[in-house]
Design a protein around this motif. Structure first.
Motif, mmCIF file in Angstrom:
data_model
loop_
_atom_site.group_PDB
_atom_site.id
_atom_site.type_symbol
_atom_site.label_atom_id
_atom_site.label_comp_id
_atom_site.label_asym_id
_atom_site.label_seq_id
_atom_site.Cartn_x
_atom_site.Cartn_y
_atom_site.Cartn_z
ATOM 1 N N LYS A 50 0.837 -1.209 0.000
ATOM 2 C CA LYS A 50 0.000 0.000 0.000
ATOM 3 C C LYS A 50 0.869 1.255 0.000
ATOM 4 C CE LYS A 50 -4.043 -1.990 2.321
ATOM 5 N NZ LYS A 50 -4.941 -1.891 3.502
ATOM 6 N N PHE A 51 1.908 1.229 0.813
ATOM 7 C CA PHE A 51 2.810 2.380 0.863
ATOM 8 C C PHE A 51 3.494 2.575 -0.489
ATOM 9 C CE2 PHE A 51 7.081 4.121 1.502
ATOM 10 C CZ PHE A 51 6.776 5.318 2.151
ATOM 11 N N ILE A 52 3.893 1.466 -1.125
ATOM 12 C CA ILE A 52 4.564 1.549 -2.429
ATOM 13 C C ILE A 52 3.624 2.144 -3.476
ATOM 14 C CG2 ILE A 52 5.569 0.173 -4.303
ATOM 15 C CD1 ILE A 52 6.604 -1.758 -2.154
ATOM 16 N N ASN A 53 2.361 1.706 -3.466
ATOM 17 C CA ASN A 53 1.396 2.241 -4.435
ATOM 18 C C ASN A 53 1.164 3.728 -4.229
ATOM 19 O OD1 ASN A 53 1.112 -0.325 -5.481
ATOM 20 N ND2 ASN A 53 -0.756 -0.791 -4.315
ATOM 21 N N MET A 54 1.066 4.132 -2.946
ATOM 22 C CA MET A 54 0.840 5.532 -2.638
ATOM 23 C C MET A 54 2.042 6.384 -3.054
ATOM 24 S SD MET A 54 0.350 7.328 1.099
ATOM 25 C CE MET A 54 2.070 6.983 1.471
ATOM 26 N N TYR A 55 3.257 5.888 -2.774
ATOM 27 C CA TYR A 55 4.467 6.637 -3.114
ATOM 28 C C TYR A 55 4.643 6.732 -4.628
ATOM 29 C CZ TYR A 55 8.936 8.688 -1.726
ATOM 30 O OH TYR A 55 9.970 9.568 -1.491
ATOM 31 N N ALA A 56 4.290 5.640 -5.329
ATOM 32 C CA ALA A 56 4.381 5.649 -6.790
ATOM 33 C C ALA A 56 3.442 6.676 -7.392
ATOM 34 C CB ALA A 56 4.074 4.257 -7.339
ATOM 35 N N GLN A 57 2.256 6.818 -6.766
ATOM 36 C CA GLN A 57 1.280 7.792 -7.273
ATOM 37 C C GLN A 57 1.774 9.219 -7.067
ATOM 38 O OE1 GLN A 57 -2.605 7.313 -5.554
ATOM 39 N NE2 GLN A 57 -3.572 8.769 -6.953
ATOM 40 N N LYS A 84 4.875 10.164 -6.951
ATOM 41 C CA LYS A 84 6.032 10.393 -7.822
ATOM 42 C C LYS A 84 5.692 10.230 -9.307
ATOM 43 C CE LYS A 84 9.193 11.153 -4.657
ATOM 44 N NZ LYS A 84 9.984 12.395 -4.586
ATOM 45 N N ASN A 85 4.445 9.843 -9.565
ATOM 46 C CA ASN A 85 3.976 9.696 -10.944
ATOM 47 C C ASN A 85 4.776 8.637 -11.723
ATOM 48 O OD1 ASN A 85 2.239 10.271 -13.092
ATOM 49 N ND2 ASN A 85 3.576 11.872 -13.920
ATOM 50 N N VAL A 86 4.922 7.453 -11.098
ATOM 51 C CA VAL A 86 5.564 6.327 -11.768
ATOM 52 C C VAL A 86 4.670 5.105 -11.629
ATOM 53 C CG1 VAL A 86 7.911 7.181 -11.387
ATOM 54 C CG2 VAL A 86 6.859 5.671 -9.688
ATOM 55 N N ASP A 87 4.916 4.092 -12.436
ATOM 56 C CA ASP A 87 4.117 2.866 -12.412
ATOM 57 C C ASP A 87 4.407 2.097 -11.121
ATOM 58 O OD1 ASP A 87 3.761 -0.178 -13.005
ATOM 59 O OD2 ASP A 87 2.620 0.843 -14.594
ATOM 60 N N SER A 88 3.371 1.783 -10.353
ATOM 61 C CA SER A 88 3.560 1.129 -9.057
ATOM 62 C C SER A 88 4.097 -0.293 -9.213
ATOM 63 C CB SER A 88 2.244 1.105 -8.274
ATOM 64 O OG SER A 88 1.255 0.370 -8.994
ATOM 65 N N ASP A 89 3.665 -1.010 -10.253
ATOM 66 C CA ASP A 89 4.139 -2.382 -10.465
ATOM 67 C C ASP A 89 5.636 -2.400 -10.769
ATOM 68 O OD1 ASP A 89 1.641 -3.469 -10.027
ATOM 69 O OD2 ASP A 89 1.071 -3.375 -12.146
ATOM 70 N N LYS A 90 6.083 -1.453 -11.612
ATOM 71 C CA LYS A 90 7.512 -1.387 -11.936
ATOM 72 C C LYS A 90 8.332 -1.003 -10.713
ATOM 73 C CE LYS A 90 7.118 -0.386 -16.875
ATOM 74 N NZ LYS A 90 7.473 0.547 -17.972
ATOM 75 N N LEU A 91 7.784 -0.100 -9.892
ATOM 76 C CA LEU A 91 8.490 0.288 -8.681
ATOM 77 C C LEU A 91 8.603 -0.898 -7.730
ATOM 78 C CD1 LEU A 91 9.807 2.464 -6.931
ATOM 79 C CD2 LEU A 91 7.523 3.084 -6.103
ATOM 80 N N TYR A 92 7.516 -1.664 -7.601
ATOM 81 C CA TYR A 92 7.514 -2.839 -6.720
ATOM 82 C C TYR A 92 8.531 -3.889 -7.206
ATOM 83 C CZ TYR A 92 5.775 -6.833 -4.063
ATOM 84 O OH TYR A 92 5.658 -7.917 -3.231
#
Length: 614
Positions: free
Chosen positions: A291-298, A300-308
């Protein structure tokens, strides 16, 4: 003492390093001193970062050797030099034969050029005053000790006379009808005279009751009174000071593995570096807070799956680093590299960058043999100097080897890092394993296995030599030969790295990395990677295999029952599969074209046996 003579940094990893005798101009012979005497002003400028290799070696830092620079180039480090001691200590005059025994430090570092030369002048009463030169013979033992040839003990043994260093004067002469050792004589002023004939034979020093003193000149030790040498007298040998068995370097190499994931998006890499420590410390049951990763990705305007995925990649790489220690085997250490090389990893801004291509993208001519091909536009190889041995190559553990380099404790080792490029070829494991079960293949490889076990290098082999290793090794050699023809690289500038166990299947890997890491401009121009592109590498591989079908020494070569060092090769000679020593990681051993393309009697036995139909 120090001498201002230029020496490449890489030379201090091999062929010269701590404990090695270096021949300098004007008949000067010096031994590189231990790491206790190496001095740096600003170590940060010399540090090489490779956490995985540091963990394996049990140290905190890897450093480039000091390098002499002009003041304008580096005002802070311009005067750095490599310390050395004088060895051997026995010197003789080539004109009158007068001998004199110096000390390790007889000429002080602050002496000028005249004093340096004057200190080596013959002090005999002669108008010629010739410069003395070092004795050619030294004594070495299996435990790594080295000492001067016992001249006085040799000539006075069984003579009935006792050597008195305050009265006896020794003279060296050559003559007689023999050009060998029997023509070299030592003569003492007390009347004793004896040739050096037989001194180099095994057990020669045992006859004069000589025992190793445990001398370590590179550490300034004439003898080791605390720990007596346990070498048997018959194992102590007299050799030429320039012989190859006087010093064997023990180096460990590593391909740098990035820890920032495989994502080439630099923005995502930067985000991972920002939040990884926080995420890693707050894991629940080993899992990251999605959840934190998805929120941070949003935000920073990057894809959450790629960030994960990038976070998981970095976690995997870091966990691999922490698992490495001094007891990690070479196969296990390389398995981490294999996993990174067999997929797309890193990016162009890092020191490692590989792009993996499935074999389906390449021509059908090679699809059955391989699983994938990775082009590696950027890689960094680090070679660390861990220790050395004498008489035979090093068999000590990493911890024991490091003790040879210094008297005190230290948390760093000398190393060099070179940038290059490469091609990684991952073999079809299923086809390879099926082929390796062939009875004819196993019987042929068993001949090599028996010879290898009987050699010094194969003493650590637990089981039978694997056919998979032999074929990967031989394929690597013929591919390097072909690439040097087509790319214009010198064959000595291309190296190999085999990802396959010698005698076990513990780690499921079967790949070959051929790469350049020469330390200069050659190897960073992109020629090797360009040759690995589809439409090019197929022709290179097929040409290499076709060239391996026939050697100019056939049928002698292909029918050989054992050739090369310790008869550890079968169908492999200098005309077909032998490479310069700098290329091969196994000393040009365990090579056979027979398992590669088949033999005259059994052409179908080769893994690439159907190359004749392509």
């Amino acid at each position: 003492m120090t001498m201002h003579k230029p020496m490449r940094r890489s030379s201090l990893i091999g062929p010269w390093g701590v404990g090695a005798i270096v021949p300098f101009p004007n008949d000067e012979s010096l031994m590189i001193a231990g790491l206790d005497m190496w001095r740096y002003n600003n170590t940060e400028k010399f540090v090489i970062r490779d956490e995985r290799l540091e963990k394996r070696l049990g140290i905190k830092e890897l450093r480039y050797p000091p390098e002499y620079m002009e003041r304008n180039a580096d005002p802070e480090n311009f005067h750095l030099t490599i310390p050395a001691v004088r060895f051997p200590r026995w010197y003789y005059c080539p004109f009158c034969g007068t001998m004199r025994k110096t000390t390790y430090y007889e000429v002080q570092p602050e002496c000028d050029a005249y004093q340096w030369e004057h200190g080596r002048k013959c002090n005999a009463k002669s108008k010629y005053r010739k410069k003395m030169i070092p004795e050619r013979f030294v004594v070495i033992c299996p435990e790594g000790h080295i000492d001067d040839f016992p001249v006085a003990e040799w000539i006075h043994h069984d003579s009935g006379k006792v050597y008195d260093d305050t009265k006896c004067k020794i003279r060296r002469s050559t003559g007689g009808t023999s050009a060998g050792l029997s023509g070299v004589f030592y003569e003492c002023s007390c009347g004793v005279k004896k040739s050096i004939s037989g001194a180099t034979r095994p057990g020669a020093l045992k006859r004069i009751a000589y025992k190793c003193k445990g001398a370590k000149p590179w550490l300034g030790m004439y003898r080791d009174d605390e720990k007596q040498c346990s070498s048997e007298p018959e194992d102590i040998r007299v050799v030429l000071r320039g012989a190859t068995n006087v010093w064997f370097a023990n180096t460990i190499s590593s391909i740098y593995i990035p820890t920032n994931g495989e994502e080439s998006n630099l923005k995502i890499v930067g985000i991972v570096n920002e939040i990884f420590d926080v995420l890693n410390n707050s894991r629940t049951d080993g899992k990251f807070d999605r959840k934190f990763i998805n929120m941070y990705a949003q935000t920073k305007n990057v894809d959450s799956d790629k960030l994960y995925e990038a976070i998981l990649e970095k976690a995997e790489a870091i966990e691999g680093v922490h698992e490495v220690n001094e007891n990690t085997s070479e196969e296990e250490y390389r398995f981490a590299e294999y996993k990174i090389l067999s997929k797309s990893s890193g990016n162009d801004a890092q020191e490692f960058y590989s792009v993996n291509h499935p074999i389906s993208e390449y021509s059908a001519a090679i699809q059955d043999f391989f699983q994938s091909i990775s082009l590696v536009p950027k890689l960094r190889e680090t070679r660390a100097f861990v220790g050395f041995s004498r008489l035979k190559p090093n068999t000590l553990s990493i911890a024991e080897s490091k003790k040879m380099l210094r008297l005190g404790s230290g948390n760093w080792l000398p190393a060099i890092a070179t940038m290059g490029e490469g091609i990684f070829i991952d073999f079809n494991k299923e086809k390879l394993q099926t082929w390796a079960q062939n009875k004819k293949v196993r019987n042929r490889v068993r001949k090599m296995s028996d010879s290898f076990k009987n050699s010094f290098y194969g003493k650590g082999l637990q089981g039978e030599l694997r056919p998979e290793y032999v074929i990967l090794h031989t394929f690597s050699h013929i591919l390097i030969n072909q690439l040097s023809f087509e790319c214009g690289y010198g064959s000595s500038s291309i190296r190999e790295r085999i990802y396959c166990g010698l005698d076990n299947h513990k780690f499921d890997m079967a790949g070959v990395l051929v790469y350049t890491a020469s330390g200069d401009s050659e190897g960073s121009l992109g020629g090797l990677v360009r040759q690995g592109e589809k439409g090019r590498i197929e022709d290179t591989i097929v040409s290499a295999l076709r060239n391996a079908l026939w050697c100019s020494s056939d049928p002698v070569c292909i029918q050989s029952l054992g050739q090369g060092t310790d008869s550890c090769n079968l169908a492999a000679c200098h005309n077909c599969a032998i490479l310069p020593e700098t290329c091969c990681e196994n000393g040009n051993r365990l090579l056979d074209r027979g398992v590669l393309i088949g033999t005259l009697e059994n052409p179908e036995m080769g893994y690439f046996g159907n190359i004749r139909q392509i």
